[in-house]
Design a protein around this motif. Structure first.
Motif, PDB file in Angstrom:
ATOM      1  N   LYS A 171     -56.657 -16.228 -25.742  1.00  0.00           N
ATOM      2  CA  LYS A 171     -56.575 -15.594 -24.428  1.00  0.00           C
ATOM      3  C   LYS A 171     -57.188 -14.193 -24.490  1.00  0.00           C
ATOM      4  CE  LYS A 171     -52.567 -13.863 -23.234  1.00  0.00           C
ATOM      5  NZ  LYS A 171     -51.127 -13.686 -22.941  1.00  0.00           N
ATOM      6  N   TRP A 172     -57.422 -13.618 -23.314  1.00  0.00           N
ATOM      7  CA  TRP A 172     -57.824 -12.229 -23.217  1.00  0.00           C
ATOM      8  C   TRP A 172     -56.575 -11.347 -23.326  1.00  0.00           C
ATOM      9  CZ3 TRP A 172     -62.727 -10.605 -23.384  1.00  0.00           C
ATOM     10  CH2 TRP A 172     -63.740 -11.522 -23.063  1.00  0.00           C
ATOM     11  N   ILE A 173     -56.731 -10.190 -23.951  1.00  0.00           N
ATOM     12  CA  ILE A 173     -55.622  -9.254 -24.106  1.00  0.00           C
ATOM     13  C   ILE A 173     -56.065  -7.886 -23.587  1.00  0.00           C
ATOM     14  CG2 ILE A 173     -54.154  -8.028 -25.759  1.00  0.00           C
ATOM     15  CD1 ILE A 173     -54.316 -10.513 -27.530  1.00  0.00           C
ATOM     16  N   MET A 174     -55.242  -7.306 -22.734  1.00  0.00           N
ATOM     17  CA  MET A 174     -55.555  -6.004 -22.140  1.00  0.00           C
ATOM     18  C   MET A 174     -55.149  -4.865 -23.062  1.00  0.00           C
ATOM     19  SD  MET A 174     -54.044  -4.226 -18.688  1.00  0.00           S
ATOM     20  CE  MET A 174     -52.742  -3.329 -19.573  1.00  0.00           C
ATOM     21  N   LEU A 175     -56.038  -3.880 -23.193  1.00  0.00           N
ATOM     22  CA  LEU A 175     -55.762  -2.676 -23.965  1.00  0.00           C
ATOM     23  C   LEU A 175     -56.026  -1.453 -23.088  1.00  0.00           C
ATOM     24  CD1 LEU A 175     -57.548  -3.643 -27.309  1.00  0.00           C
ATOM     25  CD2 LEU A 175     -55.101  -3.827 -26.794  1.00  0.00           C
ATOM     26  N   ASP A 176     -55.043  -0.600 -22.956  1.00  0.00           N
ATOM     27  CA  ASP A 176     -55.211   0.685 -22.279  1.00  0.00           C
ATOM     28  C   ASP A 176     -55.658   1.672 -23.350  1.00  0.00           C
ATOM     29  OD1 ASP A 176     -55.071   3.088 -20.991  1.00  0.00           O
ATOM     30  OD2 ASP A 176     -52.981   2.879 -20.335  1.00  0.00           O
ATOM     31  N   VAL A 177     -56.964   1.801 -23.501  1.00  0.00           N
ATOM     32  CA  VAL A 177     -57.518   2.547 -24.634  1.00  0.00           C
ATOM     33  C   VAL A 177     -57.139   4.022 -24.573  1.00  0.00           C
ATOM     34  CG1 VAL A 177     -59.613   3.100 -25.912  1.00  0.00           C
ATOM     35  CG2 VAL A 177     -59.429   0.894 -24.739  1.00  0.00           C
ATOM     36  N   VAL A 178     -57.220   4.629 -23.399  1.00  0.00           N
ATOM     37  CA  VAL A 178     -56.904   6.057 -23.270  1.00  0.00           C
ATOM     38  C   VAL A 178     -55.479   6.357 -23.714  1.00  0.00           C
ATOM     39  CG1 VAL A 178     -56.508   7.910 -21.599  1.00  0.00           C
ATOM     40  CG2 VAL A 178     -58.617   6.584 -21.494  1.00  0.00           C
ATOM     41  N   ASN A 179     -54.545   5.496 -23.347  1.00  0.00           N
ATOM     42  CA  ASN A 179     -53.139   5.705 -23.708  1.00  0.00           C
ATOM     43  C   ASN A 179     -52.753   5.012 -25.009  1.00  0.00           C
ATOM     44  OD1 ASN A 179     -51.866   7.267 -21.382  1.00  0.00           O
ATOM     45  ND2 ASN A 179     -52.906   5.632 -20.281  1.00  0.00           N
ATOM     46  N   ASN A 180     -53.743   4.379 -25.660  1.00  0.00           N
ATOM     47  CA  ASN A 180     -53.528   3.739 -26.964  1.00  0.00           C
ATOM     48  C   ASN A 180     -52.364   2.752 -26.902  1.00  0.00           C
ATOM     49  OD1 ASN A 180     -54.177   3.218 -29.594  1.00  0.00           O
ATOM     50  ND2 ASN A 180     -53.175   5.030 -30.449  1.00  0.00           N
ATOM     51  N   SER A 181     -52.382   1.889 -25.885  1.00  0.00           N
ATOM     52  CA  SER A 181     -51.244   1.010 -25.656  1.00  0.00           C
ATOM     53  C   SER A 181     -51.658  -0.381 -25.179  1.00  0.00           C
ATOM     54  CB  SER A 181     -50.305   1.636 -24.619  1.00  0.00           C
ATOM     55  OG  SER A 181     -50.932   1.690 -23.348  1.00  0.00           O
ATOM     56  N   PHE A 182     -50.700  -1.304 -25.208  1.00  0.00           N
ATOM     57  CA  PHE A 182     -50.898  -2.633 -24.644  1.00  0.00           C
ATOM     58  C   PHE A 182     -49.554  -3.135 -24.136  1.00  0.00           C
ATOM     59  CE2 PHE A 182     -49.740  -3.378 -29.033  1.00  0.00           C
ATOM     60  CZ  PHE A 182     -48.942  -4.519 -29.011  1.00  0.00           C
ATOM     61  N   MET A 183     -49.567  -4.236 -23.399  1.00  0.00           N
ATOM     62  CA  MET A 183     -48.339  -4.790 -22.836  1.00  0.00           C
ATOM     63  C   MET A 183     -48.088  -6.186 -23.379  1.00  0.00           C
ATOM     64  SD  MET A 183     -48.323  -3.523 -18.879  1.00  0.00           S
ATOM     65  CE  MET A 183     -48.224  -1.779 -18.503  1.00  0.00           C
ATOM     66  N   GLU A 184     -46.828  -6.559 -23.429  1.00  0.00           N
ATOM     67  CA  GLU A 184     -46.476  -7.876 -23.930  1.00  0.00           C
ATOM     68  C   GLU A 184     -45.268  -8.420 -23.185  1.00  0.00           C
ATOM     69  OE1 GLU A 184     -45.595  -7.283 -28.067  1.00  0.00           O
ATOM     70  OE2 GLU A 184     -43.604  -6.466 -27.654  1.00  0.00           O
ATOM     71  N   SER A 185     -45.079  -9.706 -23.313  1.00  0.00           N
ATOM     72  CA  SER A 185     -43.902 -10.374 -22.753  1.00  0.00           C
ATOM     73  C   SER A 185     -43.444 -11.420 -23.754  1.00  0.00           C
ATOM     74  CB  SER A 185     -44.241 -11.034 -21.413  1.00  0.00           C
ATOM     75  OG  SER A 185     -43.119 -11.714 -20.885  1.00  0.00           O
ATOM     76  N   ASN A 186     -42.185 -11.342 -24.142  1.00  0.00           N
ATOM     77  CA  ASN A 186     -41.634 -12.254 -25.155  1.00  0.00           C
ATOM     78  C   ASN A 186     -42.445 -12.224 -26.447  1.00  0.00           C
ATOM     79  OD1 ASN A 186     -39.553 -13.201 -23.401  1.00  0.00           O
ATOM     80  ND2 ASN A 186     -41.044 -14.552 -22.411  1.00  0.00           N
ATOM     81  N   GLY A 187     -42.940 -11.033 -26.789  1.00  0.00           N
ATOM     82  CA  GLY A 187     -43.674 -10.859 -28.032  1.00  0.00           C
ATOM     83  C   GLY A 187     -45.127 -11.271 -27.994  1.00  0.00           C
ATOM     84  N   VAL A 188     -45.619 -11.719 -26.821  1.00  0.00           N
ATOM     85  CA  VAL A 188     -47.009 -12.152 -26.688  1.00  0.00           C
ATOM     86  C   VAL A 188     -47.778 -11.116 -25.859  1.00  0.00           C
ATOM     87  CG1 VAL A 188     -48.565 -13.936 -25.839  1.00  0.00           C
ATOM     88  CG2 VAL A 188     -46.342 -14.571 -26.818  1.00  0.00           C
ATOM     89  N   PRO A 189     -48.874 -10.549 -26.389  1.00  0.00           N
ATOM     90  CA  PRO A 189     -49.649  -9.570 -25.627  1.00  0.00           C
ATOM     91  C   PRO A 189     -50.243 -10.190 -24.359  1.00  0.00           C
ATOM     92  CG  PRO A 189     -50.812 -10.222 -27.630  1.00  0.00           C
ATOM     93  CD  PRO A 189     -49.452 -10.800 -27.725  1.00  0.00           C
ATOM     94  N   LEU A 190     -50.348  -9.389 -23.313  1.00  0.00           N
ATOM     95  CA  LEU A 190     -50.753  -9.874 -21.993  1.00  0.00           C
ATOM     96  C   LEU A 190     -52.190  -9.506 -21.650  1.00  0.00           C
ATOM     97  CD1 LEU A 190     -47.547  -8.877 -19.969  1.00  0.00           C
ATOM     98  CD2 LEU A 190     -48.101 -11.119 -20.954  1.00  0.00           C
ATOM     99  N   SER A 191     -52.815 -10.346 -20.852  1.00  0.00           N
ATOM    100  CA  SER A 191     -54.122 -10.042 -20.273  1.00  0.00           C
ATOM    101  C   SER A 191     -53.915  -9.163 -19.053  1.00  0.00           C
ATOM    102  CB  SER A 191     -54.831 -11.329 -19.861  1.00  0.00           C
ATOM    103  OG  SER A 191     -54.161 -11.933 -18.750  1.00  0.00           O
ATOM    104  N   ALA A 192     -54.998  -8.594 -18.535  1.00  0.00           N
ATOM    105  CA  ALA A 192     -54.903  -7.769 -17.329  1.00  0.00           C
ATOM    106  C   ALA A 192     -54.431  -8.588 -16.133  1.00  0.00           C
ATOM    107  CB  ALA A 192     -56.256  -7.130 -17.032  1.00  0.00           C
ATOM    108  N   ILE A 193     -54.906  -9.829 -16.032  1.00  0.00           N
ATOM    109  CA  ILE A 193     -54.489 -10.692 -14.925  1.00  0.00           C
ATOM    110  C   ILE A 193     -53.003 -11.008 -15.015  1.00  0.00           C
ATOM    111  CG2 ILE A 193     -54.690 -13.042 -14.025  1.00  0.00           C
ATOM    112  CD1 ILE A 193     -56.833 -11.195 -12.993  1.00  0.00           C
TER     113      ILE A 193
END
Length: 372
Positions: free
Chosen positions: A170-192
């Protein structure tokens, strides 16, 4: 009046207009162009995306000069590589909201960073996406938007990157400026996935104050856009964007300064979830069921300074190609046969554009309100 004249249309949907917006906080704009009906969403899958390849000489130079293989060494998988690379970008660059992006590629941006200059979110995402591509990671730059973006000026967007992960498929979203990413139940999330969740039940990694971060990001959960052509070097293959709108919201037409943002609007997120490996193989895609209208700004050489007339060119495409021989009706006038392209001016108030293949059956309809 419809004129059968046209200068140039890119090979994608172009929806643009020519006027100036004034930033006024998070308010509803009272002037500009507003969509009140949009029976013109693209529903097919015949759009090919283009990604930068590691074999590009400039990307090879980037990889070697900054020893990026050393940056990601000992990574267990592609996602871990992506996180290490994001950490590295933040170690090399300083962000400032007031910084203006003037460089278009990672090598020149990193040279600016060496002089201790602060850089923009656009700069951060270019450096990251090209660094990832140099290591053979598929990457694309994306942008969340607020609703009523005509009224929000420079605060109307939130830029991120996405990388393709073979581990998670899958695609995974990275907020590069804030050096962060999001996840749900331990799985990283895409922007969509982030947009569709409206930030409910997501866990943010890499930020100290998670509540403040979510509150900041919340207004941008109106739409998400990606580029069709993610290459920076070489001849452009497309200058257009795909924009996904969550829920029952209508599209918004926007231009920043003299920058035209050609956009294909979709309600289905299928195009955003496709593997870049499958797209590159160009496996058999289903044919489009119907044509889609195309609009673009008419850069009239005869316009005078201060003239706020908006002239749109129009066309139609199906299966990634412009079609010939169809009918258009402007403001419910009689159907006019169009060979390839048509031109019309937006009048103040409502403007109705209807499309038919035979001059009888209505297929597409768009209503645009122009408030001067």
């Amino acid at each position: 009046m419809i004129k059968k004249t046209f200068k140039y249309i890119a090979a994608a949907i172009l929806i643009t207009c020519s006027f100036t917006f004034v930033a006024c906080g998070n308010q509803k704009a009272d002037k500009g162009v507003f969509v009140t009906k949009w029976d013109n969403y693209y529903e097919g899958s015949n759009i090919k995306f283009y990604y930068e390849g590691a074999d590009n000489p400039n990307l090879q130079k980037l990889r070697t000069k900054y020893d990026l293989d050393e940056v990601v060494k000992d990574s267990k998988d592609d996602f871990e590589k992506s996180i290490k690379l994001m950490n590295w970008v933040n170690s090399k660059m300083k962000y400032s909201k007031s910084s203006l992006s003037t460089k278009k590629d990672a090598l020149t941006i990193l040279k600016e960073a060496e002089n201790n200059n602060t850089l923009s979110d656009k700069d951060f995402n270019i450096v990251y996406s090209q660094s990832a591509a140099s290591l053979g990671i598929f990457a694309r730059r994306g942008e969340f938007r607020v609703k009523n973006s005509q009224a929000d000026g420079e605060d109307s967007y939130f830029k991120v990157c996405e990388v393709w992960s073979d581990k998670y498929n899958k695609w995974i979203m990275l907020d590069v400026v804030n050096n962060s990413f999001m996840e749900s139940n331990g799985v990283p999330l895409s922007a969509i996935e982030v947009l569709n969740s409206q930030l409910a039940g997501v866990n943010t990694q890499g930020v100290k104050n998670k509540e403040k971060y979510i509150k900041k990001l919340k207004p941008y959960m109106y739409s998400y856009s990606i580029e069709i052509d993610n290459n920076i070097y070489g001849m452009p293959k497309s200058n257009s964007f795909i924009t996904y709108i969550n829920g029952e919201q209508l599209p918004e037409i926007r231009i920043e300064g003299d920058i035209i943002r050609p956009t294909i609007f979709v309600k289905n997120d299928t195009l955003f979830n496709k593997s870049p490996r499958i797209i590159q193989q160009e496996q058999n895609a289903q044919k489009d069921k119907m044509p889609t209208l195309i609009f673009s700004k008419n850069n009239s050489e005869n316009k005078k300074d201060g003239d706020n007339e908006i002239i749109l060119n129009g066309a139609a495409f199906m299966d990634s190609a412009n079609i010939e021989g169809y009918y258009i009706s402007i403001d419910n006038m009689e159907w006019m046969e169009v060979k390839s392209y048509f031109t019309f001016s937006l009048k103040e108030g409502e403007n109705n554009i209807r499309f038919s293949l035979d001059g009888k059956k209505l297929i597409r309809e768009v209503i645009i309100e122009y408030k001067k």
